[in-house]
Scaffold this motif. Structure first.
Motif, PDB file in Angstrom:
ATOM      1  N   ASN A 115       7.914  -3.415 -31.755  1.00  0.00           N
ATOM      2  CA  ASN A 115       7.626  -3.091 -30.421  1.00  0.00           C
ATOM      3  C   ASN A 115       8.480  -1.766 -29.815  1.00  0.00           C
ATOM      4  O   ASN A 115       8.994  -1.169 -30.569  1.00  0.00           O
ATOM      5  CB  ASN A 115       8.750  -4.342 -29.821  1.00  0.00           C
ATOM      6  N   GLY A 138       3.455  -6.095 -29.423  1.00  0.00           N
ATOM      7  CA  GLY A 138       4.319  -6.504 -28.403  1.00  0.00           C
ATOM      8  C   GLY A 138       3.417  -6.255 -26.936  1.00  0.00           C
ATOM      9  O   GLY A 138       2.486  -5.610 -26.908  1.00  0.00           O
ATOM     10  N   GLU A 139       4.356  -6.514 -25.873  1.00  0.00           N
ATOM     11  CA  GLU A 139       3.879  -6.221 -24.581  1.00  0.00           C
ATOM     12  C   GLU A 139       4.401  -4.768 -24.163  1.00  0.00           C
ATOM     13  O   GLU A 139       5.425  -4.236 -24.728  1.00  0.00           O
ATOM     14  CB  GLU A 139       4.400  -7.310 -23.550  1.00  0.00           C
ATOM     15  N   LEU A 160      -0.917  -3.444 -28.807  1.00  0.00           N
ATOM     16  CA  LEU A 160      -0.026  -3.951 -27.672  1.00  0.00           C
ATOM     17  C   LEU A 160      -1.123  -5.145 -26.889  1.00  0.00           C
ATOM     18  O   LEU A 160      -2.125  -5.111 -26.843  1.00  0.00           O
ATOM     19  CB  LEU A 160       0.276  -2.958 -26.606  1.00  0.00           C
ATOM     20  N   SER A 804       5.331  -9.442 -36.433  1.00  0.00           N
ATOM     21  CA  SER A 804       4.564 -10.367 -35.534  1.00  0.00           C
ATOM     22  C   SER A 804       2.960 -10.540 -36.204  1.00  0.00           C
ATOM     23  O   SER A 804       2.478 -11.534 -35.649  1.00  0.00           O
ATOM     24  CB  SER A 804       4.339  -9.625 -34.211  1.00  0.00           C
TER      25      SER A 804
END
Length: 1013
Positions: A115, A138-139, A160, A804
């Motif tokens: 991230n 991730g965001e 992302l 992830s």
């Protein structure tokens, strides 16, 4: 008193000042140490530094002098961290949040994962944050919006996810924002209208949906807006018409619809690039486009535009015009009038009008277009009349297609001046007359398609001068005469060679074997006679062979047994005699066999393709055939009498003895002859790559966006691999570019070419073509072009780089077993089924690639060896390349100077199997002090396998296994084979044939004893 005051000022005040200065110095030193520790932590988060750029990051020099670091000249605080493009791998340490004076943070074009740390939001002075082209997940962190001084924010080319935060509007100083090529979802937030300083907005290549918010039109400084390749919908925001600052608009591959305003371009006078391709726009092209005088690229293809094209003569900078795949034109005589206005577009290079409804003649003014014009696409329209001779003036043309129209007449002789032409596609018209010899002047031609016309006369032998030709199709014409043998000197042919449905006569020249890279060969439905030449068997890459509908005689030649890749074979409607040869049973890829309507006789085989009801075998129309499987509905073969059988057996024995005596005499003669010629025998290294089809450097350069780092998908010792496309083919490929500055790179190129040019197997990466040329700097350039494997390498699945993705990219036990079988199948082919056995020498997970269906393909033959003996070991002359291999997979005997052998590949395969089962690399840190992966497995074999099995294969709930008592046997066998292949003694290792057989048996056992996928 006065004297005391003076003493105070001369003594005490300086002391106070000195104390204050020391205090500030201490504070600065303390803050500087914070930066120092933050950089140390950042370095610790990097696991790979192949270029060694962080070597300078040590205690012997001040951190302000470290590579990539810039400090404030007086405060000694870090203001810039720039480590772009150094192939660094690791995660971004949250300690970067302590670099509170940092203004520029640039890590683009590396392999950072994980991230984006929330601590970035503490960098209140940050102006540039650039982490594009990594593998971050991730965001987008909300904390980034706390960096209100940001001018440039580049997150392009990562993984992302999530929505664009509505808080993005807080970045009022942002000028450049690039979130392209991620997996962002949701709508574009209306708060984007608060970015009043923004000039460039890139949100392309995501999964955004909904309308473009009207607030985007509040961005009065906007110069570039790129929203292409999303799922955006609605109409083109009319308020954008008023943004006169815009120079580039990209909305390709969305779901926008509706017409464009007729006055759209009145205010867009500065617009240079407009991409609206692949949407649902409708209505006419706005006539106001004439006002966009700065336009250089106009892309409106794949929409629903209708009507005539307005005059484009004022667009003098136009060099790319793409109007393909619309409903433009009325199939009337005036549809192409606008072409006359293009004469003023002196920079025009690409003109694409295909797949519309344009009618009328091609105007002579077409020949007055820019001499810089390189590509003209006119296919699938309603154009009629003759081809204007003036096209010969366009001497810069590299591509001309006008297929599927109503064009008649002849090919103008002026085409002979188009010496730069690479693609000529005139198929599906009404062209007539002879194919003139000037075609041979087009020496750069690699794609010639004249099929489905009315050409007559003989095929000009001069086509043999087109030594770069890869695709030749003259089918569906009225051509006569014999097939010129010069055509078979085109060793570059590999895509297609089609002369079918003409009136050609004579025999097939035996030189057909010279086009040994050809994939599709069709000479069907002519008047060809004679035998099927033995040379066809040299076309070892053949997948499709059509010879039906001729007058071929004789037997089906045994040389066809060499066609290991053949998928479709049609020999029907000829006069072939003799029996159906048994070798056809061994062609494992054969899916369609048609030998109907010949004069074949005897028993039809029952194995292989003949016993597989899922493939199509057609044998009807041969009255003397018998036997075969019941589905063929043939009569049973007559039983021979015992007396006749004995007589036949006696004659057979006599014949065999005669042949044996003859062979003994013949072999003795040859032994004497070759013993005298031994010194003149060429080495294997004399084999060349000249016969491998080639593409141009320009084609590869264009297909990779100039070998852009965004298309870089891997690097090795001698090469870099790019994802790209081949021009004129809707096909993504992998392009392996050799680093010729590295010692051994050229030998690696030759070795790989020689290993791959004559082999083909479903579990080997297919080499498509190659390039041996010079680049735009005049330097030597070599590249190999392979099939692109979308699921990457086995290495990426076994050892994912991000947690992830780890759960999503876990291979099941069933998948791993299938991959083992695929790799074993490839090795069996290389070791036992090639004409000259091949040793891979570098088998490892990184060289096993997975296609869309998770089928494994062995790749990278850069250090492969060709065997020159029949005992499985190379001679010393077999190669000049040093054995490098990869640590952990190289067999122990290579380390003490033993010659490479098939045993070595089996050792590597054994290590590969154990790695797939345990999930541990052979170079894992746990393997030290004499420990290795083989010992690690052997200690737990067979009773404690669950303790060493890759934990990702073990479900959380034991009940989820849903196993019967035989499950342990299912697990024991693969471990046993892996250990047997990786034995220390080469001769104790399993042979790949036995491995393949046992793995297939294990797969069947898995199906019955194990319920997991």
């Amino acid at each position: 008193m006065k004297r005391f005051s003076l003493l105070f000022w001369f003594i005490c005040v300086p002391l106070l000042f000195h104390s204050t200065c020391n205090s500030k110095h201490t504070v600065f030193a303390s803050e500087s140490e914070i930066d120092h520790m933050a950089l140390i932590k950042f370095k610790e988060s990097i696991s790979s530094d192949p270029n060694g750029i962080l070597v300078s990051w040590n205690t012997s020099t001040h951190f302000c002098n470290w590579y990539g670091i810039t400090c404030h000249p007086t405060l000694g605080r870090v203001t810039e961290l720039n480590l772009q493009g150094h192939r660094l791998k690791g995660y971004i340490s949250p300690h970067i949040g302590n670099l509170s004076y940092t203004r520029r943070f640039e890590l683009a074009n590396n392999s950072f994962y994980g991230n984006i740390p929330l601590e970035v939001g503490r960098l209140s002075q940050l102006q540039i944050f650039d982490v594009q082209n990594n593998t971050l997940v991730g965001e987008i962190p909300l904390n980034l919006t706390h960096c209100t001084q940001l001018r440039s924010l580049y997150l392009y080319g990562n993984n992302l996810k999530g929505k664009i935060p509505t808080e993005i509007g807080l970045l009022r100083n942002i000028q450049f924002l690039n979130f392209g090529r991620n997996q962002l979802t949701g709508e574009i937030p209306s708060s984007i209208g608060n970015l009043s300083s923004i000039t460039e907005l890139f949100l392309n290549n995501n999964i955004l949906k909904g309308d473009i918010p009207q607030e985007i039109c509040d961005l009065k400084s906007l110069v570039i807006v790129a929203l292409g390749i999303n799922k955006l919908s609605g109409s083109f925001p009319s308020c954008l018409y008023n943004l006169s600052s815009l120079i580039r608009i990209n909305l390709v591959e969305n779901q926008f619809s509706g017409p464009l305003s007729p006055n759209m371009f009145h205010s867009l006078q500065n617009l240079q690039v407009l991409f609206l391709d692949n949407n649902k726009f409708s209505g006419p092209i706005p006539p106001s486009i004439a006002n966009a005088s700065s336009l250089s690229i106009l892309g409106l293809s794949l929409n629903r535009f209708v009507g005539r094209i307005p005059s484009l003569g004022k667009l003098q900078d136009l060099y790319h015009l793409n109007l393909a795949n619309n409903n433009l034109g009325y199939n009337s005589t005036n549809d192409l009038e606008f072409l006359k206005s293009l004469v003023n577009c002196t920079n025009l290079e690409i003109l694409c009008l295909s797949y519309n409804s344009f009618g009328g003649h091609l105007p002579n003014s077409l020949g007055n277009l820019s001499t810089q014009l390189r590509k003209i696409y006119l296919g699938n329209n309603e154009i009629y009349g003759e081809i204007p001779e003036a096209i010969g003036n366009l001497v810069g043309l590299t591509l001309l297609t006008m297929f599927n129209n109503h064009v008649d007449g002849i090919i103008p002789t002026t085409f002979g001046k188009l010496t730069m032409l690479q693609v000529l596609g005139l198929l599906g018209n009404k062209l007539s007359g002879k194919i003139e010899p000037f075609i041979g002047n087009l020496s750069q031609l690699f794609h010639l398609d004249l099929r489905a016309n009315r050409f007559e006369g003989s095929i000009p032998p001069s086509i043999g001068n087109c030594q770069m030709l890869q695709h030749l199709d003259l089918s569906l014409n009225n051509l006569t005469g014999t097939i010129p043998p010069e055509l078979f000197n085109l060793s570059s042919l590999f895509s297609k060679f089609d002369l079918s449905r003409n009136s050609l006569s004579g025999s097939i020249p035996d030189e057909v074997g010279n086009i040994h890279n050809i994939i599709f060969l069709d000479m069907s439905n002519n008047h060809i006679s004679g035998h099927i030449p033995l040379g066809v068997g040299k076309c070892v890459m053949l997948e499709y062979l059509f010879l039906q509908g001729n007058s071929l005689q004789g037997v089906i030649p045994s040389s066809l047994a060499s066609l290991k890749s053949i998928t479709v074979l049609d020999l029907s409607q000829n006069h072939l005699s003799g029996s159906i040869p048994n070798f056809l049973q061994n062609l494992s890829f054969l899916q369609y066999l048609n030998v109907s309507f010949n004069v074949l006789e005897g028993e039809v085989p029952t194995k292989g393709v003949f016993g597989n009801v899922s493939v199509l075998v057609v044998v009807n129309g041969n009255s003397k055939l018998c036997g075969g499987i019941s589905e063929l509905h043939l009569p049973p073969c007559p039983v021979k009498s015992e007396k006749h059988a004995k007589h036949h057996k006696f004659r057979l024995i006599v014949a065999i003895l005669s042949v044996v005596v003859f062979l003994i005499v013949l072999s003795s003669t040859f032994a004497i002859y070759w013993s005298r010629k031994e010194g003149k025998k060429p080495s294997l290294n004399s084999s060349t790559i000249d016969q491998l089809a080639k593409v141009s450097y320009q084609s590869l350069y264009n297909g990779t966006d100039g070998f852009s780092t965004t298309n870089l998908i891997g690097c090795g010792n001698f090469s870099s691999v790019y994802k790209g496309t081949l021009e004129l083919q809707d096909r993504v490929v992998a392009i392996k570019v050799l680093n010729l500055q590295r010692k051994g790179a050229h030998k690696s190129f030759v070795a790989e070419c020689n290993a791959l040019k004559n082999i083909k197997h479903r579990n080997l990466v297919q080499i498509l073509t190659c390039c041996s040329s010079t680049d735009y700097k005049g330097q030597e350039f070599k590249a190999l072009i392979f099939e692109y494997m979308r699921n990457g390498s086995l290495e990426q699945w076994l050892h994912p780089t991000t947690t992830s993705v780890e759960k999503q990219r876990t291979l099941s036990l069933k998948q791993r077993l299938s991959i083992m079988i695929d790799v074993a199948s490839a090795l069996q082919y290389l070791h036992h089924e090639c004409e000259q056995p091949i040793i891979h020498c570098d088998l490892k997970p990184g060289n096993v690639l997975l296609d869309d269906e998770m089928i494994a393909h062995v790749s990278d033959f850069g250090i492969a060896r060709l065997l020159s003996t029949t005992k499985g070991i190379t001679s010393k002359q077999s190669s000049t390349l040093a054995i490098k291999g990869t640590v952990g997979y190289v067999p122990p005997e290579y380390g003490v100077g033993a010659e490479v052998s098939t045993y070595g590949d089996m050792f590597s395969f054994g290590i590969l199997m154990l790695e797939m089962l345990t999930g541990r690399r052979p170079t894992d840190e746990m393997f030290e002090d004499g420990q290795n992966i083989c010992n690690f497995v052997a200690i737990s074999f067979p009773s404690k396998l669950f303790q060493i099995l890759d934990p990702r294969l073990i479900p959380i709930e034991e009940n989820d296994w849903n196993l019967n008592p035989d499950v342990e046997k299912c697990l024991v066998s693969p471990f046993r084979i892996g250990l047997a292949c990786a034995m220390e003694s080469p001769k104790e290792r399993m042979d790949v044939v036995d491995v393949s057989r046992e793995l297939h048996q294990i797969k069947k056992a898995f199906a019955s004893c194990c319920a997991w996928k």
